[in-house]
Design a protein around this motif. Structure first.
Motif, PDB file in Angstrom:
ATOM      1  N   THR A 130      27.880  70.966 -69.172  1.00 52.76           N
ATOM      2  CA  THR A 130      27.252  71.392 -68.023  1.00 52.76           C
ATOM      3  C   THR A 130      25.848  72.135 -68.329  1.00 52.76           C
ATOM      4  O   THR A 130      25.075  71.740 -67.330  1.00 52.76           O
ATOM      5  CB  THR A 130      28.188  72.724 -67.298  1.00 52.76           C
ATOM      6  OG1 THR A 130      29.349  71.946 -66.995  1.00 52.76           O
ATOM      7  CG2 THR A 130      27.544  72.975 -66.065  1.00 52.76           C
TER       8      THR A 130
ATOM      9  N   LYS B 151      22.992  69.830 -65.969  1.00 57.91           N
ATOM     10  CA  LYS B 151      22.111  70.544 -64.800  1.00 57.91           C
ATOM     11  C   LYS B 151      20.658  70.361 -64.939  1.00 57.91           C
ATOM     12  O   LYS B 151      19.770  70.429 -64.238  1.00 57.91           O
ATOM     13  CB  LYS B 151      22.580  71.869 -64.522  1.00 57.91           C
ATOM     14  CG  LYS B 151      23.998  71.728 -63.869  1.00 57.91           C
ATOM     15  CD  LYS B 151      24.545  73.280 -63.342  1.00 57.91           C
ATOM     16  CE  LYS B 151      25.912  73.164 -62.441  1.00 57.91           C
ATOM     17  NZ  LYS B 151      26.246  74.407 -62.100  1.00 57.91           N
TER      18      LYS B 151
ATOM     19  N   GLU C 162      37.081  68.922 -63.549  1.00 59.72           N
ATOM     20  CA  GLU C 162      36.669  69.840 -62.942  1.00 59.72           C
ATOM     21  C   GLU C 162      35.241  69.840 -62.858  1.00 59.72           C
ATOM     22  O   GLU C 162      34.390  70.290 -62.160  1.00 59.72           O
ATOM     23  CB  GLU C 162      37.215  71.101 -63.062  1.00 59.72           C
ATOM     24  CG  GLU C 162      38.890  71.497 -62.842  1.00 59.72           C
ATOM     25  CD  GLU C 162      39.847  70.586 -63.696  1.00 59.72           C
ATOM     26  OE1 GLU C 162      39.285  70.111 -64.663  1.00 59.72           O
ATOM     27  OE2 GLU C 162      40.940  70.315 -63.241  1.00 59.72           O
ATOM     28  N   GLU C 163      34.849  69.704 -64.093  1.00 58.64           N
ATOM     29  CA  GLU C 163      33.071  69.761 -64.199  1.00 58.64           C
ATOM     30  C   GLU C 163      32.418  68.790 -63.515  1.00 58.64           C
ATOM     31  O   GLU C 163      31.432  69.029 -62.975  1.00 58.64           O
ATOM     32  CB  GLU C 163      33.034  69.691 -65.901  1.00 58.64           C
ATOM     33  CG  GLU C 163      33.224  70.729 -66.850  1.00 58.64           C
ATOM     34  CD  GLU C 163      33.119  70.387 -68.010  1.00 58.64           C
ATOM     35  OE1 GLU C 163      31.832  70.507 -68.659  1.00 58.64           O
ATOM     36  OE2 GLU C 163      33.940  70.159 -69.221  1.00 58.64           O
TER      37      GLU C 163
ATOM     38  N   ASP D  38      31.983  69.751 -60.020  1.00 58.82           N
ATOM     39  CA  ASP D  38      30.901  70.898 -59.960  1.00 58.82           C
ATOM     40  C   ASP D  38      29.351  69.969 -60.130  1.00 58.82           C
ATOM     41  O   ASP D  38      28.555  70.382 -59.250  1.00 58.82           O
ATOM     42  CB  ASP D  38      31.037  71.786 -61.321  1.00 58.82           C
ATOM     43  CG  ASP D  38      29.959  72.681 -61.168  1.00 58.82           C
ATOM     44  OD1 ASP D  38      29.551  73.444 -60.133  1.00 58.82           O
ATOM     45  OD2 ASP D  38      29.266  73.056 -62.270  1.00 58.82           O
ATOM     46  N   TRP D  39      29.210  68.982 -61.085  1.00 58.09           N
ATOM     47  CA  TRP D  39      28.157  68.248 -61.369  1.00 58.09           C
ATOM     48  C   TRP D  39      27.810  67.470 -60.050  1.00 58.09           C
ATOM     49  O   TRP D  39      26.477  67.688 -59.856  1.00 58.09           O
ATOM     50  CB  TRP D  39      28.314  67.485 -62.560  1.00 58.09           C
ATOM     51  CG  TRP D  39      28.480  67.978 -63.920  1.00 58.09           C
ATOM     52  CD1 TRP D  39      28.532  69.364 -64.004  1.00 58.09           C
ATOM     53  CD2 TRP D  39      28.839  67.397 -64.846  1.00 58.09           C
ATOM     54  NE1 TRP D  39      28.896  69.560 -65.344  1.00 58.09           N
ATOM     55  CE2 TRP D  39      29.197  68.544 -65.829  1.00 58.09           C
ATOM     56  CE3 TRP D  39      29.294  66.140 -65.536  1.00 58.09           C
ATOM     57  CZ2 TRP D  39      29.339  68.248 -67.182  1.00 58.09           C
ATOM     58  CZ3 TRP D  39      29.579  66.024 -66.755  1.00 58.09           C
ATOM     59  CH2 TRP D  39      29.595  66.975 -67.581  1.00 58.09           C
TER      60      TRP D  39
ATOM     61  N   SER E 248      28.585  68.183 -57.067  1.00 57.22           N
ATOM     62  CA  SER E 248      28.230  69.114 -55.993  1.00 57.22           C
ATOM     63  C   SER E 248      26.613  69.834 -56.127  1.00 57.22           C
ATOM     64  O   SER E 248      25.816  69.801 -55.185  1.00 57.22           O
ATOM     65  CB  SER E 248      29.078  70.358 -55.967  1.00 57.22           C
ATOM     66  OG  SER E 248      28.670  71.432 -54.997  1.00 57.22           O
ATOM     67  N   TYR E 249      26.384  69.820 -57.381  1.00 54.42           N
ATOM     68  CA  TYR E 249      25.013  70.230 -57.934  1.00 54.42           C
ATOM     69  C   TYR E 249      24.083  69.209 -57.431  1.00 54.42           C
ATOM     70  O   TYR E 249      22.930  69.502 -56.997  1.00 54.42           O
ATOM     71  CB  TYR E 249      24.786  70.677 -59.180  1.00 54.42           C
ATOM     72  CG  TYR E 249      23.646  71.003 -59.722  1.00 54.42           C
ATOM     73  CD1 TYR E 249      23.109  72.253 -59.186  1.00 54.42           C
ATOM     74  CD2 TYR E 249      22.743  70.304 -60.627  1.00 54.42           C
ATOM     75  CE1 TYR E 249      21.836  72.886 -59.748  1.00 54.42           C
ATOM     76  CE2 TYR E 249      21.437  70.791 -60.993  1.00 54.42           C
ATOM     77  CZ  TYR E 249      21.327  71.960 -60.681  1.00 54.42           C
ATOM     78  OH  TYR E 249      19.722  72.380 -60.774  1.00 54.42           O
TER      79      TYR E 249
END
Length: 425
Positions: free
Chosen positions: A194, A198, A229-230, A233-234, A236-237
């Motif tokens: 992660t 990012k 799940e990661e 999140d990625w 979404s970022y």
């Protein structure tokens, strides 16, 4: 006449040791029973022999050890492993898995489809793709950002047109975006964690033109339990960065197993695996909004690892302050795992955190006086003998390591060749 043609076709395939499945797969639909019959005929004619499940023309089999190298193994390996010949052996601390030649060509073809000739392309840490673009003389202006000095030095010798192909030696975690111009297309293949994702994506989004594209390799969902799940999140970022997912294609990028992973898997007792088992998903994002957000925070450990090369072994030592003075106590090298090879490539393994010395063969150690070790290693690599106990200890240690990793690397090359030749796809 047809029978003679088939015999010749099979003899050509068997110029290297092949399995029956490989031979059958590469005979354009010929009935396997016919393949088997002709192979038996060729054995009777003493043109082909069968050894340990492999079929090979008799001339090759005269060596009882069944030497698996072609006349020049590098020519063969270059077919499968991009830029095997001029880039140094990957070191585990670099998180370096190189795309196979097949993947590089697939990715370059995708880039030429997406980009117009005048579009500028930025590569964030993809040296073999950069080399492929040079080799294929891609018309676009392409810039590579790469922090690994040995790789930069090797690639610099390959550049044919400095107006189109440029290398910016810098750390992606530290580089200031203002020092880079905007590009229509940014391509990257960061380590699959992660914090790396990012950082890379933030820099890519900041340097992509509105309407441009960002291409990235992602870990498949079964890479580790947390990846599903990661990835949510990625993505979404990415939306926060003004990027919209345009396409997501699974298992598109094929990676060559590096030598350090070869050693790690064998230390873990795993031998029955193919060199290109690791594949990455290919995601393409479109920049649809001009958004500015703060750079994500990350704790960056200063690069205190110092690299030396001794008899092809790349060894890195963490340049820490010695706990005691240089005169106090003998130089000692502690063993952290059985046989010294860490049986995993995970950066988060607890034993890896204890090491302040690591080789390109995935060997880890803890040395009590790293500065003294580095001083004597420097003397050794320069061929300067010093009559001290420290020097003799370092020389003995490095001689043993170099001998082990030379033999292991030869096994690695043989295995790559052996496995690639027997693949049926």
């Amino acid at each position: 006449m047809y029978e003679a043609y088939l015999e010749k076709a099979i003899l050509r395939i068997c110029s290297q040791p092949r399995t029956f499945e490989y031979i059958s797969k590469n005979l354009s639909g010929l009935d396997p029973t016919v393949v088997n019959r002709i192979l038996r005929q060729l054995v009777e004619k003493e043109l082909v022999v069968s050894m340990d499940g492999y079929w090979v023309i008799k001339e090759v089999s005269t060596n009882k050890n069944l030497e698996l190298y072609p006349n020049d193994e590098k020519i063969f390996l270059q077919k499968y492993m991009g830029y095997f010949d001029f880039l140094k052996t990957p070191h585990p601390l670099d998180f370096e898995w190189r795309n196979s030649t097949k993947s590089l060509h697939r990715l370059l073809n995708r880039l030429t489809e997406i980009n117009n000739p005048h579009d500028k392309i930025l590569l964030l840490g993809m040296p073999t793709l950069f080399a492929t673009a040079i080799q294929k003389d891609v018309p676009n202006q392409i810039t590579l950002i790469e922090r690994n000095k040995p790789i930069v030095q090797s690639l610099t010798t390959q550049i044919t047109d400095k107006r189109r192909f440029n290398i910016y030696e810098a750390d992606i975690f530290k580089i200031e975006p203002a020092s880079i111009s905007d590009h229509f297309c940014v391509v990257m293949d960061p380590p699959w964690y992660t914090e790396h994702f990012k950082q890379f994506m933030w820099l890519a989004a900041s340097k992509t033109e509105l309407g441009g594209i960002v291409i990235i390799s992602l870990p498949p969902i079964n890479t580790r339990p947390s990846v599903p799940e990661e990835r949510i999140d990625w993505f979404s970022y990415c939306n926060q960065l003004g990027l919209c997912l345009e396409t997501l294609a699974p298992q598109q990028l094929q990676y060559s197993m590096p030598f350090f992973e070869f050693n790690a898997l064998r230390a873990a007792g795993i031998t029955d695996i193919l060199p290109f088992w690791r594949n990455g998903d290919l995601a393409i994002f479109r920049k649809i909004d001009q958004v500015k957000i703060s750079r994500p925070t990350i704790v960056i450990e200063e690069n205190s690892w110092i690299e030396k090369e001794y008899n092809t072994v790349r060894i890195r030592v963490k340049n820490q302050n010695d706990v005691v003075s240089c005169e106090d106590g003998a130089l000692e090298i502690s063993h952290l795992v059985p046989n010294d090879i860490l049986p995993t490539v995970s950066a988060r393994h607890e034993k890896r955190k204890l090491a302040n010395m690591m080789t390109s063969g995935n060997r880890i150690f803890a040395v009590n006086h790293p500065k003294r070790f580095l001083h004597n290693l420097e003397l050794l690599t320069q061929g300067k003998y010093e009559d001290t106990q420290d020097y003799r200890s370092v020389e003995k240690f490095m001689t043993i390591i170099a001998d082990l990793e030379k033999r292991e690397y030869k096994d690695f090359i043989t295995w790559i060749y052996y496995e690639m030749e027997r693949q049926t796809d």
